[in-house]
Design a protein around this motif. Structure first.
Motif, PDB file in Angstrom:
ATOM      1  N   LEU B  19       0.698  -1.165   0.023  1.00 51.37           N
ATOM      2  CA  LEU B  19       0.024   0.002   0.031  1.00 51.37           C
ATOM      3  C   LEU B  19       0.738   1.286   0.037  1.00 51.37           C
ATOM      4  N   ALA B  20       1.989   1.101   0.742  1.00 49.01           N
ATOM      5  CA  ALA B  20       2.826   2.277   0.743  1.00 49.01           C
ATOM      6  C   ALA B  20       3.527   2.553  -0.638  1.00 49.01           C
ATOM      7  N   TYR B  22       1.981   1.705  -3.474  1.00 44.97           N
ATOM      8  CA  TYR B  22       1.072   2.345  -4.330  1.00 44.97           C
ATOM      9  C   TYR B  22       0.790   3.607  -4.046  1.00 44.97           C
ATOM     10  N   THR B  23       0.974   4.290  -2.805  1.00 43.04           N
ATOM     11  CA  THR B  23       0.855   5.422  -2.477  1.00 43.04           C
ATOM     12  C   THR B  23       1.844   6.536  -3.003  1.00 43.04           C
ATOM     13  N   TYR B  25       3.232   5.943  -5.722  1.00 45.51           N
ATOM     14  CA  TYR B  25       3.002   6.060  -7.132  1.00 45.51           C
ATOM     15  C   TYR B  25       1.627   7.010  -7.204  1.00 45.51           C
ATOM     16  N   SER B  26       1.063   6.799  -6.334  1.00 49.00           N
ATOM     17  CA  SER B  26      -0.303   7.573  -6.655  1.00 49.00           C
ATOM     18  C   SER B  26      -0.034   9.221  -6.356  1.00 49.00           C
TER      19      SER B  26
END
Lengths: 287, 278
Positions: B19-20, B22-23, B25-26
């Motif tokens: 999740l980190a 992905y964060t 990336y986002s």
């Protein structure tokens, strides 16, 4: 009391219904600047199907995009939603960070991703260099083989958060008892996902897929700013093609692009009807 | 027992790490432009990823005064605010009528409006261009506003109709007993009771129209009529390779949306997702 709906109907008639009809009328005419028109029957349609390679290139690109991207968007969105549902710490921060790209205008997203894909100092190549994969460096949006996929990736960056939020809302709306019963039955999380959550939020997932599909079939802004349809028509979409034929190329005819638009309108309509039929709920789950 | 606990812990850690990532990336791209917006282009060419050493806030003033950002902002504000106001009133009236009065063709009207949501914009855009030219509305803010009302109307009516139809009939019966006119019923019952849905559509329409690009690029040509997305595109073209200045320009365009998000995040998420959850 019918008066209440009149303003909306007038707006609809003037700015939606009439233009649609006029586009079909356009499609069988040559329309030169200054409003000089000439009836040509189905000539444009014949020309389009017989000789227009760029149109078919645009259709292939758009259909590729519309076929792949909804699965990525909804898949990633669903996975992210499940992570948040599993009550990870910092869920609030995650949700805000993931949702923000949805709100940013395509113009900004496009410029941002042009930089990310920049050959010399873009993030994409910098990451490859830092893990020793110099050979994989690309001029991402400058090469016909990678350009379309680079755009699809950038587009997915914008939309995953939206799908995440919708999936999360749908999961939260599920009745507690069902999920608790599954936990009592020692149901693993994977089985819980496949046999309980996905079937139960299926109507939402189908809506999201169709929504994403419609969005991809009309994609314009991102392509227009990042590549303008190039290189070598590798990212040309039907929308950019219509725009080019109508307002960029000096063909001095609004009839032909209207033909493209009319055909595309019918294609989109058929696809959406087809998808709705394909995903129709055979047996409604009651809960 | 200890085994399952430690695997659980491991699983959680892996999950959090993903999740980190992905964060990053986002959200990473934002932090990147935010940091570049405070650095000069020569600093950026030296190292595109360093944090700002001195915060060059003066670049914001320079970007604002050195371009027509003031005009773009004003145009976007006028067009979006008037379109959203009109949409709210016209859309709520139509939704009220469709949800509350039975007349022949009621469902047909709703279905037609709803199916418009799937139309690709090309099917109307060329003829809208022709019509606006004929009525001398081409390249005017009024013309763009009218088109914006039309493109967001279907979604507005659809969301509001769904909500208005669920308002309890008792309220309306009571109002009729009290002798309310049709108009009073609309203003004193449907509007206040339907406020949550109305707020949702207002925010949704605001964001969509604030970011709208395709219709603006077709229907507006004059520099003095450009809306913000067109302005940002123009600004990028003008600054050529001046990455630092463009980042500042991009940040100026992002800030209003982020402010709206900061204040109304819950409403906004509801608005963006309304219609998709069933």
């Amino acid at each position: 009391m019918i008066v209440f709906v009149t303003p909306a109907l007038l707006m609809y008639a003037a700015f939606t219904a009439y233009p649609v009809i006029r586009t079909f009328w356009n499609s069988v005419h040559i329309i030169r600047p200054g409003g000089r028109t000439e009836f040509v029957g189905l000539d444009h349609y014949v020309e389009l199907f017989a000789n227009d390679d760029i149109f078919f290139r645009a259709v292939t690109n758009t259909l590729t995009w519309a076929g792949v991207a909804p699965l990525i968007d909804v898949g990633v969105g669903l996975l992210l939603a499940l992570c948040l549902y599993a009550r990870v710490p910092f869920a609030r921060i995650f949700r805000v960070a993931w949702f923000t790209p949805v709100l940013i205008s395509y113009v900004v997203v496009a410029i941002l991703w042009m930089w990310i894909y920049n050959y010399d100092w873009g993030v994409a190549n910098m990451l490859l260099r830092s893990v020793g994969l110099e050979d994989w460096q690309q001029t991402w949006i400058g090469h016909p083989d990678t350009a379309l996929w680079s755009l699809i990736f950038a587009h997915a960056w914008k939309w995953a958060g939206f799908n995440m939020v919708v999936c999360l809302a749908a999961i939260h709306a599920l009745p507690r008892e069902v999920l608790e019963a599954a936990e009592l039955d020692n149901c693993g999380w994977f089985h819980k996902l496949v046999f309980i959550i996905v079937p139960m939020i299926r109507p939402t997932l189908v809506n999201l897929l169709i929504l994403a599909f419609i969005g991809k079939m009309r994609v314009f802004d991102l392509v227009w700013i990042m590549t303008g349809g190039g290189p070598m028509w590798s990212t040309e979409t039907v929308s950019t093609y219509v725009y080019k034929r109508a307002f960029e190329w000096n063909t001095f005819d609004l009839g032909y692009p209207s033909t493209v638009a009319a055909i595309w309108f019918i294609v989109v309509l058929c696809c959406v009807l087809g998808l709705t039929w394909l995903f129709r709920q055979r047996d409604r789950l009651e809960y | 027992m200890r085994d399952t606990l430690s695997t659980r812990f491991l699983g959680r850690t892996v999950l959090l790490a993903i999740l980190a990532l992905y964060t990053c990336y986002s959200a990473g791209p934002f932090l990147w432009i935010a940091s570049m917006s405070l650095r000069t282009t020569s600093e950026i060419s030296a190292n595109a990823y360093a944090l700002p050493e001195t915060l060059h806030w003066e670049k914001y003033i320079e970007a604002w005064t050195g371009s027509n950002y003031g005009t773009y902002f004003w145009n976007s504000t006028i067009v979006v605010v008037s379109a959203v106001l009109a949409l709210t009133i016209i859309g709520a009236m139509a939704a009220h009528c469709l949800a509350r009065y039975r007349f022949p063709g009621n469902r047909v009207v709703l279905f037609v409006i709803f199916s418009t949501l799937i139309f690709p914009p090309q099917i109307t855009i060329i003829s809208l261009f022709q019509s606006l030219v004929e009525y001398r509305l081409y390249d005017t803010l009024l013309g763009l506003t009218l088109v914006y009302i039309a493109i967001q109307l279907p979604l507005t009516v659809y969301i509001l109709e769904g909500f208005f139809a669920r308002i309890p009939q008792d309220l309306y019966d009571a109002a009729k007993v009290d002798g309310y006119s049709h108009w009073e019923i609309f203003w004193k019952i449907t509007m206040p009771v339907g406020m949550p849905a109305i707020a949702t559509t207002v925010i949704l329409n605001f964001i969509n129209l604030w970011n709208e690009f395709l219709y603006a690029v077709v229907l507006i040509t004059d520099e003095s009529n450009r809306t913000l997305p067109l302005g940002v595109q123009k600004f990028m073209g003008d600054q050529l390779e001046d990455i630092g200045m463009i980042s500042t320009g991009l940040m100026i365009a992002i800030v209003p949306v982020i402010v709206v998000y900061a204040f109304f995040s819950e409403k906004l998420i509801q608005g963006m997702t309304a219609g998709a959850v069933k």
